[in-house]
Design a protein around this motif. Structure first.
Motif, PDB file in Angstrom:
ATOM      1  N   VAL A 192     -51.164  71.920  70.569  1.00  0.00           N
ATOM      2  CA  VAL A 192     -50.946  70.964  71.658  1.00  0.00           C
ATOM      3  C   VAL A 192     -52.281  70.501  72.229  1.00  0.00           C
ATOM      4  CG1 VAL A 192     -50.053  70.692  74.002  1.00  0.00           C
ATOM      5  CG2 VAL A 192     -48.665  71.829  72.259  1.00  0.00           C
ATOM      6  N   LEU A 193     -53.183  71.444  72.451  1.00  0.00           N
ATOM      7  CA  LEU A 193     -54.504  71.085  72.977  1.00  0.00           C
ATOM      8  C   LEU A 193     -55.254  70.190  71.994  1.00  0.00           C
ATOM      9  CD1 LEU A 193     -55.540  74.551  74.498  1.00  0.00           C
ATOM     10  CD2 LEU A 193     -54.819  72.483  75.741  1.00  0.00           C
ATOM     11  N   TYR A 194     -55.113  70.481  70.709  1.00  0.00           N
ATOM     12  CA  TYR A 194     -55.731  69.668  69.659  1.00  0.00           C
ATOM     13  C   TYR A 194     -55.228  68.228  69.732  1.00  0.00           C
ATOM     14  CZ  TYR A 194     -56.081  67.828  64.868  1.00  0.00           C
ATOM     15  OH  TYR A 194     -56.294  67.040  63.775  1.00  0.00           O
ATOM     16  N   ARG A 195     -53.919  68.045  69.909  1.00  0.00           N
ATOM     17  CA  ARG A 195     -53.343  66.696  70.003  1.00  0.00           C
ATOM     18  C   ARG A 195     -53.845  65.959  71.241  1.00  0.00           C
ATOM     19  NH1 ARG A 195     -46.946  66.466  69.307  1.00  0.00           N
ATOM     20  NH2 ARG A 195     -47.411  64.223  69.292  1.00  0.00           N
ATOM     21  N   ALA A 236     -53.116  70.620  58.700  1.00  0.00           N
ATOM     22  CA  ALA A 236     -53.107  70.550  60.160  1.00  0.00           C
ATOM     23  C   ALA A 236     -52.652  71.867  60.778  1.00  0.00           C
ATOM     24  CB  ALA A 236     -52.206  69.403  60.615  1.00  0.00           C
ATOM     25  N   ILE A 237     -51.583  72.456  60.208  1.00  0.00           N
ATOM     26  CA  ILE A 237     -51.099  73.739  60.736  1.00  0.00           C
ATOM     27  C   ILE A 237     -52.146  74.829  60.499  1.00  0.00           C
ATOM     28  CG2 ILE A 237     -49.318  75.518  60.508  1.00  0.00           C
ATOM     29  CD1 ILE A 237     -47.349  73.305  59.774  1.00  0.00           C
ATOM     30  N   GLU A 281     -46.358  60.606  65.155  1.00  0.00           N
ATOM     31  CA  GLU A 281     -46.075  61.396  66.359  1.00  0.00           C
ATOM     32  C   GLU A 281     -44.824  62.256  66.171  1.00  0.00           C
ATOM     33  OE1 GLU A 281     -49.309  60.272  68.889  1.00  0.00           O
ATOM     34  OE2 GLU A 281     -47.774  61.815  69.062  1.00  0.00           O
ATOM     35  N   ASP A 282     -43.828  61.737  65.434  1.00  0.00           N
ATOM     36  CA  ASP A 282     -42.616  62.516  65.162  1.00  0.00           C
ATOM     37  C   ASP A 282     -42.956  63.754  64.323  1.00  0.00           C
ATOM     38  OD1 ASP A 282     -40.359  59.679  64.809  1.00  0.00           O
ATOM     39  OD2 ASP A 282     -41.030  60.807  66.567  1.00  0.00           O
ATOM     40  N   ILE A 283     -43.859  63.575  63.359  1.00  0.00           N
ATOM     41  CA  ILE A 283     -44.264  64.713  62.531  1.00  0.00           C
ATOM     42  C   ILE A 283     -44.957  65.774  63.388  1.00  0.00           C
ATOM     43  CG2 ILE A 283     -45.763  65.423  60.635  1.00  0.00           C
ATOM     44  CD1 ILE A 283     -45.286  62.683  59.374  1.00  0.00           C
ATOM     45  N   GLN A 284     -45.847  65.325  64.260  1.00  0.00           N
ATOM     46  CA  GLN A 284     -46.557  66.279  65.106  1.00  0.00           C
ATOM     47  C   GLN A 284     -45.622  66.974  66.088  1.00  0.00           C
ATOM     48  OE1 GLN A 284     -49.924  64.163  66.749  1.00  0.00           O
ATOM     49  NE2 GLN A 284     -51.097  64.395  64.863  1.00  0.00           N
ATOM     50  N   ASP A 285     -44.608  66.249  66.562  1.00  0.00           N
ATOM     51  CA  ASP A 285     -43.597  66.892  67.424  1.00  0.00           C
ATOM     52  C   ASP A 285     -42.902  68.015  66.668  1.00  0.00           C
ATOM     53  OD1 ASP A 285     -44.194  65.197  69.499  1.00  0.00           O
ATOM     54  OD2 ASP A 285     -42.484  63.850  69.144  1.00  0.00           O
ATOM     55  N   GLN A 286     -42.568  67.773  65.388  1.00  0.00           N
ATOM     56  CA  GLN A 286     -41.880  68.783  64.587  1.00  0.00           C
ATOM     57  C   GLN A 286     -42.793  69.984  64.311  1.00  0.00           C
ATOM     58  OE1 GLN A 286     -38.724  69.126  63.706  1.00  0.00           O
ATOM     59  NE2 GLN A 286     -38.219  67.226  64.830  1.00  0.00           N
ATOM     60  N   VAL A 287     -44.092  69.742  64.152  1.00  0.00           N
ATOM     61  CA  VAL A 287     -45.028  70.854  63.967  1.00  0.00           C
ATOM     62  C   VAL A 287     -45.009  71.754  65.196  1.00  0.00           C
ATOM     63  CG1 VAL A 287     -47.464  71.476  63.739  1.00  0.00           C
ATOM     64  CG2 VAL A 287     -46.513  69.624  62.345  1.00  0.00           C
ATOM     65  N   GLU A 288     -45.063  71.155  66.386  1.00  0.00           N
ATOM     66  CA  GLU A 288     -45.004  71.947  67.619  1.00  0.00           C
ATOM     67  C   GLU A 288     -43.727  72.781  67.675  1.00  0.00           C
ATOM     68  OE1 GLU A 288     -47.301  68.775  70.528  1.00  0.00           O
ATOM     69  OE2 GLU A 288     -45.603  69.936  71.292  1.00  0.00           O
ATOM     70  N   GLU A 338     -44.900  81.574  66.928  1.00  0.00           N
ATOM     71  CA  GLU A 338     -46.350  81.415  66.932  1.00  0.00           C
ATOM     72  C   GLU A 338     -46.772  80.654  68.182  1.00  0.00           C
ATOM     73  OE1 GLU A 338     -46.851  83.248  63.092  1.00  0.00           O
ATOM     74  OE2 GLU A 338     -48.097  82.909  64.845  1.00  0.00           O
ATOM     75  N   HIS A 339     -46.571  81.247  69.371  1.00  0.00           N
ATOM     76  CA  HIS A 339     -46.771  80.529  70.627  1.00  0.00           C
ATOM     77  C   HIS A 339     -48.239  80.211  70.888  1.00  0.00           C
ATOM     78  CE1 HIS A 339     -42.582  81.077  71.608  1.00  0.00           C
ATOM     79  NE2 HIS A 339     -42.687  82.378  71.370  1.00  0.00           N
TER      80      HIS A 339
END
Length: 931
Positions: free
Chosen positions: A111-114, A41-42, A88-95, A103-104
């Motif tokens: 974020v746009l992908y989500r 995903a990253i 969703e918690d995992i994706q929050d941690q990725v952000e 890596e802004h």
């Protein structure tokens, strides 16, 4: 750092999966945590920004793996290597990881992908207005019925359940709706349709509970101002906010202790497990909603996981690390591994934290003392305590009163007032007040006492709403066996008998008999012991009272003999604590869910040890946090610090192990289970003593002398004539470490174990109550929350495995009142395993109880079931209970002599499910006075 973390992970697990960590998907399903999916995903986010060039490929891969490893490490630290985490918690941690690493641009792409995928998911379940039906909302507005949401709700409720049909459920519900139906009635229609199918498949019970969660969420979230409605998926985000909002709301409206605001509410919110909402049965969730969730202006503001966390926080208030302990306690409660008693669940974390279950009082022989005891009853009952009153010291009918030079009216008129007080003080409308009066068998009023519950005779000398119990000395039982006479006295003439037991009681009692023979005591009566025994059993069969309990077994095996005398048990006959004029014994209860501690090999002793350790700590905390309505209770609890750890789900555990209740294997299993609980409970209390100090009256106790409950059987054996105690004293564990621990550390609690009825908390977690056998495999349970169809899921599962579960079998079970015995096509091995309570010979109940009793420092709520009682059966059963060293027994259950005629006509008679009989200490089938 990245290579180190990655190497550590790979050496720890040997693969990309992380055993112990699991991921909750958006559809509610659960999968193994796999760090490679995070890497991918990253990587996609990097590629979206930097392009797919060969020169960048290795760098992107290494960078993605480094960030993913850090995220995995966060969850391992947070959950100690075990537990569940939402996608969703995992994706929050990725952000967060992308932002913190600088890596802004990549973070923005992620974020746009989500957001795009969220829109796609929404598009797959669009609003689908019904062509003709509308719903009236709380604000009076009418809008078309949203079929899309309704379908999604049913689909989510069906996830993970095998034998359910969501489409036909939805179709049937829609057929029962009308245009303009109120929003609440829409939910009710869906729930009622689902609950009507429970008798066909037990899977409809959790399905119904999941549907019930929708209006429960809607109510609480609206009260807290968080949302108008929410799906199960939405709660991943909303639950942490709901906890903080509920604590603030409860404090503002003076329902919760302001100290709860001092916890780290963010950490506690993140610890909540939304998926555990799906674990409830319909009966369990409805019970929580009706009677346990806190409310303001009749609006509930708690949700299930908020409720469990609130209870956990209340029990952790005085811990050194309250937030960490609250999470530990929450895990035990919300997983259903252990459940606190009803008063604790009601009041933990509130402004009136009356968390104790049982109160035992001794009523003194003077008018001021008697009415003081009545006041204490009212005050204790107000805050949800079950009461046991010892009335033996009060002088009998006809005894001389020195102050007025008159004659006493005995105990019966006062018991009438006790009865009415229990009715009047109904614990804030949550449940009926409940009290049990105890009287020793030598008291001159005993003959009137055993008739208190009769429906005939002078109603002024009857108590129809309270409970009674005989407190029987061993000497009386010996005279029953020997067919000798028994002498009744007024305690005003023999005041010391009340405080004597064993050989001291025998000698003093025989001395008083000699005084009566010589004329020095005039107010007495002689009766054949066997005749009085028969009257006791006759009244027990006719009225359900008085219960049979044994004074000497309770005292000779009490760890606290040096501190006082056990004068009675409690409302449910499992507590055996000493009382006096200035001390009201208090016990704090909780129960282990036994079936949660079984694996494929049998008893999971390691998990059981962990559960017991945390449970004992929670129970010990109750003593210091508890609100005491009367000084005598506070004084007693502070001195002796007794707790009562018990168990529930014994019958479920037998079903899981494919054992019949009426078998030597079941008796041996009861022995094994109780030995392990005793082993770890005593050890846990001793460890607490090392941390917090021993209880005040420890010196001189049996614990202090190195005498464990299994050793105290010899005290009872020594006090009885030869041949009057038949108890198995074998052990399977090495108790040397526990004995050494006691010698070094002492004990934190004077008593640590008691098996309570657990009726209501067993409903909450969805298992069989306490040590009870199956009442019926299909029946209707009635309690204060309504009527609920109960079908034995273990039986259904077993019948499905053999291809025997169908509509005909459902009707057969109805026809035969939940019994499998008369159904020819059921194999004999299943008939044995699923025999109902009245089909199990009572000797098996007594044998299993005797094996438990040897490990218990208190007692157990033991109901006895006799299908067709007669004098001989009752006599043999209760004599056996005494010979096996039981301390107490509880209700005698019996079946009616006749059953309603069965009809095969299609008039609905065949579809009637039999109801459970009234079976508790408060004339309610849901005996929750203790639990």
């Amino acid at each position: 750092m990245s290579s180190t973390v990655t190497a550590t992970r790979e050496s720890r697990h040997g693969s990309s999966a992380a055993p112990g960590l699991r991921v909750i998907r958006r559809d509610g399903s659960v999968a193994e945590f796999n760090v490679e999916k995070i890497v991918v995903a990253i990587g996609k986010a990097f590629l979206a920004v930097e392009g797919d060039s060969a020169s960048q490929s290795n760098r992107i891969h290494e960078r993605s793996r480094e960030l993913a490893a850090g995220i995995e490490e966060i969850f391992h630290r947070r959950l100690a290597g075990q537990g569940t985490v939402h996608i969703e918690d995992i994706q929050d941690q990725v952000e967060l990881a992308l932002m913190r690493s600088g890596e802004h641009r990549v973070a923005r792409a992620y974020v746009l992908y989500r957001e795009e995928h969220a829109r796609q998911r929404q598009a797959r379940t669009p609003d689908e207005p019904h062509p003709s039906l509308s719903v009236t909302y709380a604000d009076g507005e009418r809008r078309p019925l949203d079929l899309g949401r309704l379908r999604a709700l049913v689909r989510q409720a069906c996830e993970g359940l095998e034998d359910v049909d969501g489409e036909s459920l939805l179709d049937e519900t829609l057929r029962n709706l009308y245009d303009g139906i109120p929003e609440r009635e829409l939910s009710t229609a869906l729930i009622m349709t689902a609950r009507s199918r429970i008798e066909k498949s037990p899977d409809y019970s959790p399905l119904t509970a999941r549907l019930l969660m929708d209006p429960i969420r809607r109510e609480a979230l609206r009260v807290l101002g968080l949302a108008e409605q929410a799906s199960h998926e939405d709660m991943v985000e909303l639950y942490p906010r709901a906890l903080s909002a509920a604590i603030e709301f409860g404090i503002r409206h003076e329902r919760l202790n302001p100290a709860l605001a001092e916890f780290d509410l963010d950490a506690l919110g993140q610890a909540l497990q939304p998926t555990r909402d799906a674990a409830f049965s319909f009966l369990g969730l409805q019970t929580l909603y009706d009677r346990y969730f806190l409310h303001h202006d009749e609006q509930r503001f708690e949700l299930p996981q908020v409720f469990f966390m609130r209870v956990a926080m209340g029990l952790a208030l005085q811990e050194d690390k309250p937030t960490e302990r609250a999470i530990e306690f929450y895990e035990l409660l919300s997983s259903f591994d252990y459940m606190a008693s009803t008063p604790t669940l009601f009041n933990s974390g509130t402004l009136h934290s009356q968390l104790s279950s049982c109160y035992l009082t001794t009523v003194p022989d003077d008018l001021e003392g008697i009415y003081g005891a009545l006041r204490d009853n009212a005050m204790l009952s107000k805050w949800a305590g079950g009461l046991g009153n010892d009335w033996t010291p009060v002088r009998s009918l006809g005894a001389h009163i020195k102050g007025t030079n008159g004659r006493s009216q005995g105990i019966v008129p006062f018991l009438k007032v006790v009865n009415d007080t229990a009715v009047a003080v109904n614990q804030g409308g949550k449940r009926k007040g409940a009290v049990c009066a105890y009287l020793e068998s030598w008291h001159l009023d005993i003959e009137e006492f055993i008739e208190l519950r009769k429906n005939t005779g002078d109603d002024r000398r009857r108590t129809h709403d309270m409970n009674t119990a005989n407190w029987i000395p061993d000497l009386f039982m010996e005279r029953v066996f020997d067919e000798r006479e028994w002498t009744l006295f007024s305690p005003s003439d023999v005041p010391d008998l009340h405080d004597l037991y064993g050989q001291a009681f025998r000698e003093r009692y025989e001395h008083y008999e000699q005084l009566a023979e010589s004329g020095e005591i005039e107010n007495y009566k002689r009766v054949p012991a066997r005749d009085l025994w028969r009257r006791m059993l006759s009244m027990l069969f006719e009225t359900g009272h008085p219960w049979i309990t044994f004074k000497d077994a309770c005292n000779l095996r009490s760890p606290q003999q040096h501190a006082g005398v056990v004068h009675s048990s409690n409302l449910c006959t499992e507590i055996t604590l000493n009382t006096s004029d200035d001390e009201i014994a208090v016990c704090n209860l909780g129960s282990i869910n036994l079936v949660q501690h079984l694996d494929d090999q049998g008893l999971d002793t390691e998990k059981l040890a962990r559960t017991v350790k945390t449970a004992v700590r929670m129970l010990d905390n109750v003593i210091d946090i508890n609100y005491y309505a009367v000084p005598g209770a506070k004084r007693s609890n502070a001195r002796h610090r007794p707790i009562g750890l018990g168990l529930m789900g014994f019958q479920d555990a037998l079903h899981k192990r494919k054992l019949a209740y009426a078998s030597e294997e079941a008796v041996q299993f009861a022995d094994e289970v109780m030995e392990h609980i005793s082993y770890h409970a005593i050890g846990a209390s001793s460890d607490l003593a090392a941390e917090r100090g021993t209880y005040e009256s420890y010196a001189g106790s049996l614990w202090d002398q190195g005498i464990l409950p299994i050793d105290s059987i010899e005290n009872l054996r020594d006090a009885r004539p030869e041949g009057y105690l038949e108890v198995d004293t074998s052990a399977s564990l090495d108790w040397t470490p526990v004995r050494e621990k006691l010698r070094r550390q002492g004990m934190r609690n004077s008593n640590v174990m008691a098996i309570a009825p657990t009726a209501t908390i067993a409903n909450i977690v969805g298992v069989s109550a306490s040590i009870e056998p199956t009442y019926q495999n299909l029946f209707v349970k009635s309690n204060l929350s309504g009527e609920f169809t109960i079908v034995n899921p273990w039986l259904v599962r077993a019948l499905k495995e053999r291809g025997l579960w169908d509509e005909v079998m459902v009707n057969d079970l109805k026809y035969y009142d939940g019994s499998v015995a008369p159904i020819d096509r059921i194999p004999d091995d299943l008939k044995a395993q699923y025999a109902t309570a009245f089909e199990v010979e009572p000797r098996w109940l007594v044998e299993a109880a005797a094996r438990r009793q040897k490990w218990l420092d208190q007692a157990q709520s033991l109901n006895l079931y006799i299908a067709e009682p007669d004098g001989r059966k009752l006599d043999v059963t209760y004599r056996m209970a005494w010979l096996r060293g039981l301390k107490t027994t509880y209700y005698l259950r019996s079946q009616g002599a006749t059953q309603a005629e069965k009809s095969t006509m299609h008039d609905g008679a065949l579809n009637a499910v039999s109801s459970q009989p009234q079976a508790c200490a408060i004339d309610d089938p849901d005996c929750e006075a203790c639990q």
